[in-house]
Motif scaffolding. Structure first.
Motif, PDB file in Angstrom:
ATOM      1  N   SER A 674       0.711  -1.059  -0.126  1.00 53.30           N
ATOM      2  CA  SER A 674      -0.042   0.157  -0.094  1.00 53.30           C
ATOM      3  C   SER A 674       0.934   1.195   0.006  1.00 53.30           C
ATOM      4  N   HIS A 675       1.896   1.148   0.854  1.00 51.15           N
ATOM      5  CA  HIS A 675       2.755   2.340   0.998  1.00 51.15           C
ATOM      6  C   HIS A 675       3.462   2.563  -0.278  1.00 51.15           C
ATOM      7  N   ARG A 678       0.915   3.997  -2.973  1.00 52.39           N
ATOM      8  CA  ARG A 678       0.299   5.299  -2.524  1.00 52.39           C
ATOM      9  C   ARG A 678       1.377   6.319  -3.004  1.00 52.39           C
ATOM     10  N   THR A 682       0.650   9.445  -4.917  1.00 54.14           N
ATOM     11  CA  THR A 682       0.409  10.602  -4.496  1.00 54.14           C
ATOM     12  C   THR A 682       0.953  11.899  -5.261  1.00 54.14           C
ATOM     13  N   SER A 683       2.058  11.514  -5.601  1.00 54.77           N
ATOM     14  CA  SER A 683       2.683  12.522  -6.517  1.00 54.77           C
ATOM     15  C   SER A 683       2.172  12.613  -7.939  1.00 54.77           C
ATOM     16  N   ARG A 685      -1.176  12.158  -8.450  1.00 56.57           N
ATOM     17  CA  ARG A 685      -2.239  12.895  -8.171  1.00 56.57           C
ATOM     18  C   ARG A 685      -2.123  14.253  -8.121  1.00 56.57           C
ATOM     19  N   PHE A 687       0.299  16.246  -8.762  1.00 58.93           N
ATOM     20  CA  PHE A 687       0.715  17.220  -9.951  1.00 58.93           C
ATOM     21  C   PHE A 687      -0.316  17.020 -11.051  1.00 58.93           C
ATOM     22  N   ILE A 690      -2.564  19.666 -10.018  1.00 55.80           N
ATOM     23  CA  ILE A 690      -1.978  21.022 -10.292  1.00 55.80           C
ATOM     24  C   ILE A 690      -2.072  21.531 -11.896  1.00 55.80           C
TER      25      ILE A 690
ATOM     26  N   ASP B  10       9.748  12.619   3.168  1.00 52.70           N
ATOM     27  CA  ASP B  10      11.069  12.339   2.589  1.00 52.70           C
ATOM     28  C   ASP B  10      11.057  12.178   1.218  1.00 52.70           C
ATOM     29  N   GLU B  11       9.897  12.250   0.645  1.00 48.10           N
ATOM     30  CA  GLU B  11       9.603  11.788  -0.774  1.00 48.10           C
ATOM     31  C   GLU B  11       9.734  13.151  -1.842  1.00 48.10           C
ATOM     32  N   ASN B  13       9.222  14.328  -4.706  1.00 48.95           N
ATOM     33  CA  ASN B  13       8.121  14.808  -5.573  1.00 48.95           C
ATOM     34  C   ASN B  13       6.906  15.253  -4.801  1.00 48.95           C
ATOM     35  N   ILE B  14       6.629  14.652  -3.780  1.00 51.18           N
ATOM     36  CA  ILE B  14       5.477  15.027  -2.868  1.00 51.18           C
ATOM     37  C   ILE B  14       5.709  16.307  -2.108  1.00 51.18           C
ATOM     38  N   GLU B  16       7.680  18.806  -3.511  1.00 52.32           N
ATOM     39  CA  GLU B  16       7.467  19.895  -4.272  1.00 52.32           C
ATOM     40  C   GLU B  16       6.025  19.980  -4.598  1.00 52.32           C
ATOM     41  N   ALA B  17       5.441  18.887  -4.425  1.00 50.76           N
ATOM     42  CA  ALA B  17       3.984  19.307  -4.898  1.00 50.76           C
ATOM     43  C   ALA B  17       3.178  20.255  -3.780  1.00 50.76           C
ATOM     44  N   PHE B  20       4.446  23.453  -3.730  1.00 51.89           N
ATOM     45  CA  PHE B  20       3.725  24.301  -4.597  1.00 51.89           C
ATOM     46  C   PHE B  20       2.185  24.890  -4.391  1.00 51.89           C
ATOM     47  N   ILE B  21       1.407  23.961  -3.914  1.00 52.06           N
ATOM     48  CA  ILE B  21       0.154  24.187  -3.639  1.00 52.06           C
ATOM     49  C   ILE B  21      -0.064  25.148  -2.625  1.00 52.06           C
ATOM     50  N   MET B  55       5.961   7.859   7.576  1.00 54.78           N
ATOM     51  CA  MET B  55       7.330   6.929   7.429  1.00 54.78           C
ATOM     52  C   MET B  55       8.246   7.808   7.065  1.00 54.78           C
ATOM     53  N   ALA B  84       0.775   7.042   4.030  1.00 52.82           N
ATOM     54  CA  ALA B  84       0.422   6.380   2.731  1.00 52.82           C
ATOM     55  C   ALA B  84      -0.242   4.578   3.023  1.00 52.82           C
ATOM     56  N   ARG B  85      -0.400   4.668   4.352  1.00 56.62           N
ATOM     57  CA  ARG B  85      -0.578   3.151   4.621  1.00 56.62           C
ATOM     58  C   ARG B  85      -2.327   3.148   4.855  1.00 56.62           C
ATOM     59  N   THR B 104      -5.036  10.743   4.193  1.00 54.07           N
ATOM     60  CA  THR B 104      -4.312   9.671   3.553  1.00 54.07           C
ATOM     61  C   THR B 104      -3.873   9.827   2.194  1.00 54.07           C
ATOM     62  N   LYS B 105      -2.808   9.525   1.930  1.00 51.92           N
ATOM     63  CA  LYS B 105      -2.423   9.542   0.427  1.00 51.92           C
ATOM     64  C   LYS B 105      -2.639   8.680  -0.433  1.00 51.92           C
ATOM     65  N   PRO B 106      -3.054   8.870  -1.669  1.00 56.88           N
ATOM     66  CA  PRO B 106      -2.889  10.095  -2.145  1.00 56.88           C
ATOM     67  C   PRO B 106      -4.130  10.936  -1.842  1.00 56.88           C
ATOM     68  N   PHE B 107      -3.918  12.248  -1.851  1.00 54.89           N
ATOM     69  CA  PHE B 107      -4.990  13.408  -1.427  1.00 54.89           C
ATOM     70  C   PHE B 107      -5.392  14.031  -2.564  1.00 54.89           C
TER      71      PHE B 107
END
Lengths: 891, 124
Positions: A674-675, A678, A682-683, A685, A687, A690, B10-11, B13-14, B16-17, B20-21, B55, B84-85, B104-107
Motif C-alpha cells: 500500500s505504502h 500510494r 500521491t505525486s 495525483r 501534480f 496542479i 522524505d519523498e 516529488n511530494i 515539491e507538490a 507548490f500548492i 514513514m 500512505a498506509r 491519507t495519500k494520495p489526497f
C-alpha cells in the motif's frame, strides 16, 4: 458254615441298605443335623482303613515288623501337622464347587480337560489295584470259612465276581441318587460311618480276645511279643520315612479320601474334630495288630497266611461268632472302600471323559435338560460298574496271590503323583498347566514302568528280560534300577524317581511357561482362597445375612440410597425395622440396582458371594475379569483419545500461530505494498491536479511536472512488475527456459542493461574475461536478471568518490561469482534483512521498492544456486554460487 | 501576517507538490526530510502548522508528534498527518499521539488546502 456266612453277609448288606436309605430320607426331610456331626465326618474318613489295614496290617507286621505303623502315621501327620493344607483344600473345594481330585487339578490349571482326563486315568489306574485288593481280601476271607468248598481258582473267581457285582449294585443305588456330585451322599456317608464302627469293634474284639483270652493279660502279651521274632525287627529309617511320606501323600491324593474329606465335607470346623479323633481311631485300629500277629505266629501252623490271622486265630479257637464279627469287619472295610472309590472315580470318569465325549458327538440334539440328566446318570452308573469290574480284572490278572500291603503301596505310589500338581496349585501361583501336565506325565510314566507294570509279575506285562537288563537291553532303563542306581528297595526306588521326575518336571515346566489368563485367575482364586471366600459357616440352613447385603449396598449405592431401597423392600414385605428378608425377588432387585453401578457380572458375583456363601463361579469371575478388561480398555481408549485431542490441540495451536504469523506477515506485506503504491500515486495525483487546476503555469513548470508524473508512473509499473515476478517465483510457478551460453556473455548483457539506467553512469566495472569463459546450461535470462540487480545496486548505493565494482569469477566444484564494490558496504544488522521483501537500507531516494534482492534470492533458489552477502570485503559484496551441473566446462 | 507551515516529508516529488500548492495559497513553507532532527528544526522555526509524514527515515511521525506534544512550546501546535498506509489503525495511533487532522495519500489538493486553511485559522 458258608451258607451261614452268606446269610450273615446278606443280612448285613440289607442292614446297610436300610441305614443308607433311612439317612437319605432323613436328609430329605431336613432332619440331617445328626447326620452331619463332626463324628460322622471323622468316621467317614475311616475309609482310609480298608481291608488292607484290617487284614493286611497283621500280615505286614509278621513280614516287616512295625512297618505297618507308617501307614497310620502318615495320615495322622497330615491331620495333626498339615491340617492347614486340608483346611485350604476343603475351602477351595467348597468355594470352587470341586467334585473330585481331577476336577481340582483341572479347575486350578484353567479348566484344562486334558489335565482332568490325565488325572482321571491316573486315578483309575492307581485305584484299580486297590479295588482288586478289596476283592481279594473278601474272597480270601470267604475261603477261610469254606475250606474245601472253594478249592478251585474258578470258584474263587466266582466269589470275587459276586462280591464285585454286589458292591457295584450298592454303589449304583446309593452313589447316583443325586445328580450333582457336589450334593452330599448322605446315605453312603452314614453307611460308611457305621461300617467304620463295625470294623473298629471287630478288630478290638479280636484284640481283646487275643490279649486277655489267649495271652493272659497285657503283661503276658508283652512277654510273648518280646519272645517272638517281631520283637527283633530292625527299623529301616529310610523305608520308614519313605512309607510315611507316601501314605501322607496318598491320604491327600486318594480319590476316595478326597471324596469324604473335601466333597462330602459339610463344615470346615469338622476338620478340627477330625484332626484329633481320626488319629485316635487309627491308633485304636493299630493297637492290637502286633499281639494278633504274635499269637497267630505262635498258635497257627507254619505257612498260614498271616494276612488272615484276624480270622484264623478266632476260628482255630472255635470262636465262630467272633470270627464272623471279624469277617464282617473285613467285609465292611472292603465294601466301604470300594463304594466310595467307585463314586469318586465314576464322578471323574463321567464328568471328564464320558460327558465331554457325549456332548461332542451326540449332545447337539439334546436341548432338554432331562436328556442330559439321563445321560449323566447313565454315565455315572456305567462308570461305577466299569471301575469295579476293572478291579476285578486286575485281581484275576495278578493272580490274587500277592501280599495285601504291597498291592496297597503300588496304589499309593500311583495316586501320590497328583501331589506336586495339587500342592503346587494351591500354594504357588506360578504353577502352570504345562507344568502340571509335564509333572503328571513324567511321574505317571515312571510309576507305571518301575512299579505298576512289574507288579503283575515277571513276564506278565513287561518281558522278564526288561526287568533284568532294562528296556531294549538298555541297562540304565532297568525298572528297579533307573539310571544305574540299584540296590534300592523297589517301592522306594519307584516312589523316589517318579516323584522326583514329577516334581522336577512340574517346577521347571511351570517356570518355563506363561500361564493363560484363566489359569492365572484360577491360580489366584486357589492360592488366595481365604481372601476370596467367606469364613467357615455351615452349608445347611444358612440365611442370607441382610446386614452384609446392606453394608455392601451402602458401599456401592451410597448410604442414603441403600437405606431407602432396603426400607422400601421391608415395607413391601410388611416387616418393621428396615431390614427386609432376602427373598429371591429382593436379591434380584438389589442385583439390578448394583449392576447399574458396577456392572451385571460384578453385581451377581457380589450378591452371590454374600448370599451363596462362597460360590463365586468361574463364569462369574471370568465375567468380572471381562468387565474389568472392558473398563480398562475403555479407559485406555479414553486416555488415547485425550492424548490425541491434546496432540490435535497442539497442532491446531501451532497451525493457528502459523496462521497468525502469516496473517501478520500478510498485513505487513499489504501495508508495505500500500505504502509503495500510494507514494508514487500521491505525486501523480497531486501534480496532475496542479496541471489541471492551476492557470498560468510556465512552460518549464508544466514540462517538469509532467516528467514527474511520467517517472512516477514508470516507478509504479516497475513495482507492479516486481511484485508479479516475486509472486510467480515464490509460488514456484515459474518456467525455467534452459539454454546454453557463456557466463561472459550473460555478464556483458547485465552490465549493458544496468548502464542503460542514467543514474550512476560513472561506476567503473573491473572484470576478468579469461575466467568468465565458462559454458552454462541454465535459464540465462533469469541469471542475467540477478546480475543486473547486483550491478544496478552497486550503481545506486556505492558511495565511494570513485565508485568501482569488481566482478571476480572462480571455478572449482561450483562456479562462484563475487560482486564487490568499494563503498562502505552494508551494516551487519542490515545484512540479515536485505534479502527480505521491502527491506531497504536507509536511503530511499534511490527509488527501489526493496524487492530486488528478494527476487534475486528466489531466482537463485529456482536455479539450484545461492546468493549471499559477503561480509568483510571492505565494501558491499555479494556472492552468487552456481551449482556444478550448471557449469558445463571451463574453456 | 504570513502564516508559516512546516512540512516534514522524505519523498522529493511530494515535497515539491505540497510546497507548490501551499505557496500559491500564500503560506510560507519550510521543508525537512529527516526524522531524527525534525524536532530541533521545529523549535527553531516555530511554524503555525506542521504537516507530518508517518514513514520517515530515522524516526517515525508518531514519535515526533508525541515528543512535540510533551514540549510546552509546541503542545498546542496544529498538526496535519499524512500517511500512505491508510488503515484505521494508523488513524487511531495518530489520534492517540495528539494529531489535529489526518489525511491519507494520495489526497486531493483541494481537500489538503481546505484542511490547512482551517488549521491555520485556529479551528480543528
Amino acid at each position: 458254615m458258608l451258607n451261614t456266612l452268606v446269610a450273615v453277609c446278606s443280612a448285613y448288606a440289607l442292614f446297610l441298605f436300610a441305614v443308607a436309605f433311612a439317612a437319605e430320607r432323613a436328609a430329605l426331610r431336613g432332619q440331617a443335623t445328626w447326620l452331619r456331626s463332626p463324628m460322622v465326618y471323622t468316621l467317614s474318613l475311616s475309609i482310609y482303613c480298608t481291608a488292607w489295614t484290617f487284614y493286611g496290617a497283621v500280615g505286614s507286621a509278621v513280614r516287616s515288623g512295625f512297618e505297618y505303623l507308617t501307614i497310620y502315621l502318615g495320615p495322622s501327620l497330615v491331620l495333626v501337622g498339615w491340617w492347614w493344607i486340608l483346611r485350604k483344600l476343603v475351602r477351595i473345594g467348597r468355594s470352587q464347587r470341586i467334585t473330585s481330585v481331577a476336577d481340582l487339578i483341572s479347575s486350578r490349571y484353567g479348566k484344562s480337560n486334558l489335565l482332568a482326563v490325565g488325572v482321571t486315568i491316573l486315578a483309575v489306574v492307581g485305584t484299580t489295584p486297590y479295588i482288586a485288593l478289596q476283592l481279594q481280601s473278601v474272597t480270601l476271607s470267604f475261603e477261610v470259612f469254606g475250606v474245601g468248598d472253594l478249592a478251585t481258582g474258578e470258584e474263587k473267581g466266582h466269589t470275587a465276581l459276586w462280591v464285585a457285582a454286589g458292591l457295584a449294585l450298592f454303589t449304583v443305588i446309593f452313589g447316583t441318587r443325586n445328580l450333582d456330585a457336589n450334593e452330599r451322599h448322605n446315605g453312603v456317608v452314614m453307611a460308611i460311618a457305621l461300617e467304620a464302627i463295625v470294623k473298629l469293634a471287630a478288630l478290638l474284639a479280636v484284640g481283646v480276645f487275643v490279649v486277655w483270652g489267649l495271652s493272659g493279660g497285657v503283661s503276658g502279651a508283652l512277654d510273648k511279643i518280646d519272645a517272638s521274632p517281631l520283637g527283633h525287627w530292625e527299623i529301616d529309617g529310610g523305608r520308614w520315612a519313605g512309607l510315611m511320606m507316601l501314605s501322607a501323600a496318598a491320604f491327600l491324593c486318594l480319590p476316595r479320601i478326597f471324596q469324604v474329606l473335601v466333597v462330602e465335607n459339610d463344615n470346615e470346623t469338622h476338620l478340627r474334630t477330625a484332626s484329633w479323633a481320626f488319629p485316635l481311631y487309627l491308633g485304636l485300629m493299630s493297637l492290637f495288630v502286633v499281639p494278633i500277629a504274635v499269637i497267630g505266629l505262635e498258635m497257627l501252623p507254619e505257612g498260614s497266611n498271616p494276612d488272615l490271622f484276624v480270622l484264623t486265630v478266632p476260628l482255630s479257637q472255635g470262636r465262630d461268632g467272633l470270627a464272623v464279627l471279624s469277617f464282617l469287619g473285613g467285609f465292611s472295610s472292603a465294601t466301604s472302600m470300594v463304594i466310595v472309590a467307585a463314586i469318586a472315580l465314576s464322578t471323574m470318569v463321567s464328568n471328564h471323559v464320558v460327558m465331554p465325549l457325549w456332548l461332542r458327538f451326540a449332545g447337539g440334539g439334546a436341548k432338554v435338560s432331562g436328556d442330559v440328566r439321563h445321560v449323566v446318570l447313565l454315565a455315572r452308573r456305567l462308570s461305577i460298574i466299569g471301575v469295579v469290574m476293572l478291579g476285578y480284572l486286575y485281581y484275576r490278572l495278578s493272580g490274587g496271590g500277592a501280599a495285601l500291603a504291597s498291592i496297597g503301596l503300588v496304589s499309593f505310589a500311583g495316586v501320590a503323583q497328583v501331589l506336586p500338581a495339587m500342592l503346587g496349585g494351591i500354594f504357588w501361583r506360578g504353577a502352570s498347566r504345562l507344568g502340571a501336565l509335564t509333572g503328571l506325565t513324567l511321574g505317571f510314566g515312571c510309576w507305571g514302568y518301575t512299579l505298576f507294570l512289574p507288579s503283575f509279575g515277571p513276564g506278565a506285562v513287561l518281558p522278564e528280560a526288561w526287568l533284568l537288563d532294562g528296556a531294549f537291553g538298555l541297562h540304565w532303563l532297568r525298572p528297579h534300577a533307573l539310571f544305574g542306581i540299584g540296590g534300592m528297595d523297589p517301592l522306594l526306588h519307584a516312589v523316589f524317581w517318579s516323584l522326583a521326575l514329577n516334581t522336577g518336571g512340574f517346577v521347571l515346566a511351570s517356570l518355563a511357561s506363561f500361564p493363560q489368563p484363566l489359569e492365572r485367575l484360577q491360580g489366584a482364586q486357589f492360592v488366595n482362597v481365604f481372601e476370596h471366600s467367606t469364613g467357615p459357616r455351615s452349608w445347611a440352613g444358612r440365611v442370607a445375612p441382610t446386614e452384609d447385603l446392606m453394608v455392601m449396598a451402602q458401599r456401592i449405592l451410597g448410604a442414603r440410597d441403600a437405606r431407602l431401597l432396603f426400607e422400601r423392600e421391608a415395607q413391601r414385605q410388611g416387616l418393621r425395622g428396615g431390614l427386609p428378608a432376602p427373598t429371591p425377588d429382593f436379591l434380584e432387585t438389589l442385583e439390578r440396582e448394583l449392576a447399574g453401578s458396577v456392572g451385571a457380572a460384578t453385581a451377581h458375583a457380589m450378591v452371590g458371594q454374600i448370599v451363596g456363601g462362597a460360590s463365586v463361579s468361574v463364569e462369574d469371575l471370568m465375567a468380572v475379569a471381562d468387565e474389568t478388561a472392558q473398563m480398562m480398555e475403555y479407559s485406555a481408549r479414553l486416555e488415547a483419545q485425550s492424548q490425541e485431542l491434546a496432540r490435535t490441540a497442539a497442532q491446531l495451536r501451532e497451525a493457528n500461530a502459523k496462521l497468525t504469523r502469516l496473517s501478520v506477515q500478510k498485513d505487513a506485506f499489504l501495508s508495505q505494498i500500500s505504502h509503495e503504491l500510494r507514494t508514487p500515486m500521491t505525486s501523480i495525483r497531486a501534480f496532475s491536479e496542479i496541471l489541471r487546476d492551476t492557470t498560468g503555469l510556465s512552460a518549464p513548470e508544466q514540462s517538469k511536472y509532467a516528467s514527474i508524473i511520467h517517472d512516477e508512473a514508470i516507478r509504479l509499473t516497475r513495482l507492479l512488475d516486481d511484485l508479479l515476478d516475486l509472486s510467480v517465483l515464490e509460488n514456484g510457478q515459474v518456467n525455467l527456459n534452459l539454454r546454453e551460453g557463456l557466463l561472459s556473455e550473460v555478464l556483458d548483457r547485465a552490465v549493458a542493461a544496468a548502464a542503460a539506467d542514467e543514474h550512476g553512469a560513472r561506476l567503473r566495472i573491473d572484470r576478468d574475461p579469461a575466467a568468465e569463459r565458462i559454458w552454462l546450461n541454465t535459464d540465462l535470462d533469469r541469471l542475467s536478471q540477478v546480475f543486473i540487480n547486483l550491478v544496478a545496486n552497486a550503481r545506486k548505493y556505492c558511495d565511494a568518490a570513485q565508485p568501482a565494482l569488481d566482478i571476480r569469477v572462480r571455478t572449482g566444484e561450483e562456479v562462484v561469482i563475487d560482486f564487490i564494490d568499494n563503498g562502505t558496504g552494508i551494516s551487519s544488522e542490515a545484512q540479515d534483512v536485505i534479502f527480505e521483501k521491502f527491506s531497504r537500507v536507509s536511503d530511499q531516494k534511490a527509488g527501489g521498492a526493496g524487492l530486488g534482492l528478494a527476487i534475486c534470492r528466489q531466482i537463485m533458489t529456482r536455479l539450484g544456486g545461492e546468493i549471499a552477502y559477503l561480509p568483510g570485503q571492505g565494501g558491499g559484496a555479494f556472492r552468487v554460487i552456481l551449482p556444478a551441473n550448471i557449469a558445463m566446462a571451463a574453456q | 501576517m504570513l502564516k508559516r507551515v512546516m512540512l516534514i516529508e522524505d519523498e522529493p516529488n511530494i515535497i515539491e507538490a505540497i510546497s507548490f500548492i501551499l505557496s500559491r495559497e500564500g503560506l510560507a513553507v519550510d521543508t525537512h526530510s529527516d526524522g531524527t532532527t525534525a524536532n530541533d528544526r521545529l523549535r527553531a522555526c516555530r511554524p503555525d502548522l506542521l504537516i507530518l509524514d508517518v514513514m520517515l527515515p530515522g524516526k517515525s511521525g508518531y514519535d515526533i508528534l508525541r515528543e512535540l506534544r510533551e514540549d510546552a512550546d509546541t503542545a498546542e501546535l496544529p498538526v496535519l498527518m499524512l500517511t500512505a498506509r491508510g488503515q484505521s489503525r494508523d488513524r487511531e495511533m495518530a489520534e492517540r499521539a495528539g494529531v489535529s487532522a489526518f489525511m491519507t495519500k494520495p489526497f486531493s489538493n483541494a481537500e489538503m488546502l481546505a484542511t490547512v486553511r482551517t488549521l491555520v485559522a485556529g479551528g480543528v
